[in-house]
Design an enzyme around this catalytic site. Sequence first.
Site, PDB file in Angstrom:
ATOM      1  N   ASP A 147       0.869  -1.180   0.000  1.00 58.36           N
ATOM      2  CA  ASP A 147       0.000   0.000   0.000  1.00 58.36           C
ATOM      3  C   ASP A 147       0.907   1.232   0.000  1.00 58.36           C
ATOM      4  O   ASP A 147       1.719   1.394   0.918  1.00 58.36           O
ATOM      5  CB  ASP A 147      -0.890  -0.040   1.257  1.00 58.36           C
ATOM      6  CG  ASP A 147      -1.916   1.078   1.266  1.00 58.36           C
ATOM      7  OD1 ASP A 147      -1.597   2.180   0.771  1.00 58.36           O
ATOM      8  OD2 ASP A 147      -3.040   0.845   1.747  1.00 58.36           O
ATOM      9  N   ASN A 185       0.587   5.841 -10.907  1.00 55.65           N
ATOM     10  CA  ASN A 185      -0.759   5.658 -11.461  1.00 55.65           C
ATOM     11  C   ASN A 185      -1.827   5.416 -10.392  1.00 55.65           C
ATOM     12  O   ASN A 185      -2.995   5.742 -10.606  1.00 55.65           O
ATOM     13  CB  ASN A 185      -0.716   4.482 -12.451  1.00 55.65           C
ATOM     14  CG  ASN A 185      -2.104   3.983 -12.824  1.00 55.65           C
ATOM     15  OD1 ASN A 185      -2.804   4.621 -13.612  1.00 55.65           O
ATOM     16  ND2 ASN A 185      -2.536   2.870 -12.242  1.00 55.65           N
ATOM     17  N   TYR A 208     -10.406  15.299  -5.153  1.00 60.68           N
ATOM     18  CA  TYR A 208      -9.726  14.718  -6.323  1.00 60.68           C
ATOM     19  C   TYR A 208      -9.067  15.820  -7.166  1.00 60.68           C
ATOM     20  O   TYR A 208      -7.909  15.706  -7.571  1.00 60.68           O
ATOM     21  CB  TYR A 208     -10.769  13.958  -7.141  1.00 60.68           C
ATOM     22  CG  TYR A 208     -10.241  13.151  -8.298  1.00 60.68           C
ATOM     23  CD1 TYR A 208      -9.627  11.916  -8.090  1.00 60.68           C
ATOM     24  CD2 TYR A 208     -10.393  13.590  -9.612  1.00 60.68           C
ATOM     25  CE1 TYR A 208      -9.167  11.145  -9.160  1.00 60.68           C
ATOM     26  CE2 TYR A 208      -9.945  12.837 -10.686  1.00 60.68           C
ATOM     27  CZ  TYR A 208      -9.340  11.612 -10.461  1.00 60.68           C
ATOM     28  OH  TYR A 208      -8.894  10.857 -11.516  1.00 60.68           O
TER      29      TYR A 208
END
Length: 454
Positions: free
Chosen positions: A268, A295, A360
Site C-alpha cells: 500500500d 498511477n 480529487y
Amino acid sequence: MSDYLVRAASNPTLRNVIKTVGLPTPAELARAEGPYQDRFLDAQTVLVGAGGRASAFNEVEKTLKTTGATVERSDRPRPRDDAKYDALVFDATGMDDVAELTALYEFFHPVARKLTRNARVVVLASLPSAMDNLQAAVAARAVEGFVRSLAKEIGGFGSTVNMLYVEPGAESRIAAPLRFFLSDYSTFVDGQPLTVTAGGPMPEAVPTTQPLQNKVALVTGGARGIGAATANRLAREGAHVVCLDIPQDAETLEATVGEFGGTALALDITDDNAPRQIADFLTEKFGGVDIVIHNAGVTRDKTLANMPEHYWDMVLSINLAAIVKVDAVLTGEQVINEHGRVVCLCSIGGIAGNRGQTNYGATKAGLIGFVERRGVTERERGVTVNAVAPGFIETRMTAEMPFGVREGGRRLSSLSQGGEPRDVAEAITFLVTPGAGGVSANVLRVCGQSLIGA
Ligand code: NAD
C-alpha cells in the site's frame, strides 16, 4: 465497455437515422496494434509545408523519411484536385510576425477537404516565452488557437490536430513527438500542445523499435485498469515491469504480471514505510529503476458540503501525499537512473475542476505542480517528469456512472466518444521512450479534446 453509438454509426443505414434524430455520429477510431514499427506510414501520403524561415523543417523532412510515407511539399506543384492526404505537417517555427500567420490559411485551406478519415495533422511553432520580440511571441501563440479550432472541425472524421512548441535549439529533439502525433498510437490525443525543450543532456540514441529494452519500470496501481494496460504496453516495448498494488488485490496483481512476465509488489503506497520498501526492492533486485509511473489513484466524490472527512483524507493521501513521499526517496537517493522517466496520472478534473471532486481536483492539480517543478529540477540528469491527464476513459469507474453523466462525458469531446485504457497507456509509453528526452514538465491530455477544461 464498448460504445453503442460508435458501433451503430459504422452502419451506413443506421448512421443516417442517428443523424436525422440529431445525435452525433462518432467515427470508428484507428488504433495502432502491437509494438512500435519503424515505417508506420508505409503507403500513406503526407503533405508538408512551412511559413517564414522555418527552423525545424529539415528535422521534419528527416523524420518523415524514417516513416516510409510518401512526402509531398506544398511549395512544389500545387496539390492535385483528386489528392487525398493521410497527414499534414506544417512548420510555423519561422513565423516571427503576425502578418505571416496568413501562411497557415494558405497551406491548410486548399487541403481541408482532402484529408482521409483518421488523418493526423501536426503543426510546429516556436515557444512563445523563448521569443525575444512581441510580434514573434504573439504569432507563435496564435498557432495554438488555430490548432485547437481545426481539431474541433475535423474530429468528427476521427482525425486529430496537435502541435509541438519547439524551443530554439530543441529542433533535433522533435523526431519522437512528431512520430507519436503522426501515428495511430496518439488516436485519443487531440487539440493538444507539447513543448520540446533544449535543456539537459541529449536523449540517448536508441532504435525506434523496442526502445525500452533493458529498462526497468515501476507502475503503481498496476493490477487493473490504466495501470495494467500501461504495464502490458511497456513490456511489449521491451521493459521489465514491476507492478505494485495493494495486498488485498494480490491475486489480481499476480494474474496481471503473469500476462507479460513482470514482477508483482504487493504494497500500500500510503504505508509509512512504503517509500523505503519500494526503494530497497528496486535497488536490491534491479540496481535502480528507469521508469516510474505514479498511477495508483482513487475517487471519493461528494460536494464539499456533504463530504465526510475520511473521503478528503483518503483521496489526498493516496493520490498526492504518497506520491510526493515515494518520489522524495526515489529521486533523493537517485534510485531513478540517469535518463529516467517519471509520469504521473493526472486528470482533466485537475485542470478544469469538477463538481463533487474538490478532493480529487486538488490532488490532480497538485500533481501538475509536481511535474512542473520536478520536470525542471531533474533535467541535468536527463530525467524527464511529465503527466498525462485522461478525460473520459471507458473503465470500471466510468461504467458505473449514471447514464446521463456517462453520455455527457463521452459526447462532449471533438471525437464524440470515450477513450480506452490503452489510449492512456500509449501516451505514457511515448513519454517514457528515450526519444522523448526533450519533453519534460508537460501535462499531456488524453481526452479526445474534451470540452471540459478545453
Ligand atoms: P482503477 O480503479 O481501475 O485502478 C487503480 C488501481 O490503483 C487499483 O488497482 C487500486 O487497487 C490501486 N490503488 C488504489 N489505492 C492504492 C494504494 N494505496 N496503494 C497501491 N495501489 C493502490 O483506476 P483507473 O481508472 O485505471 O485509474 C488509474 C489512474 O488514472 C488514477 O490515478 C485515476 O485517478 C486516473 N484517471 C482515470 C480516469 C478514467 O476515466 N478512468 C480519468 C482520469 C484520471
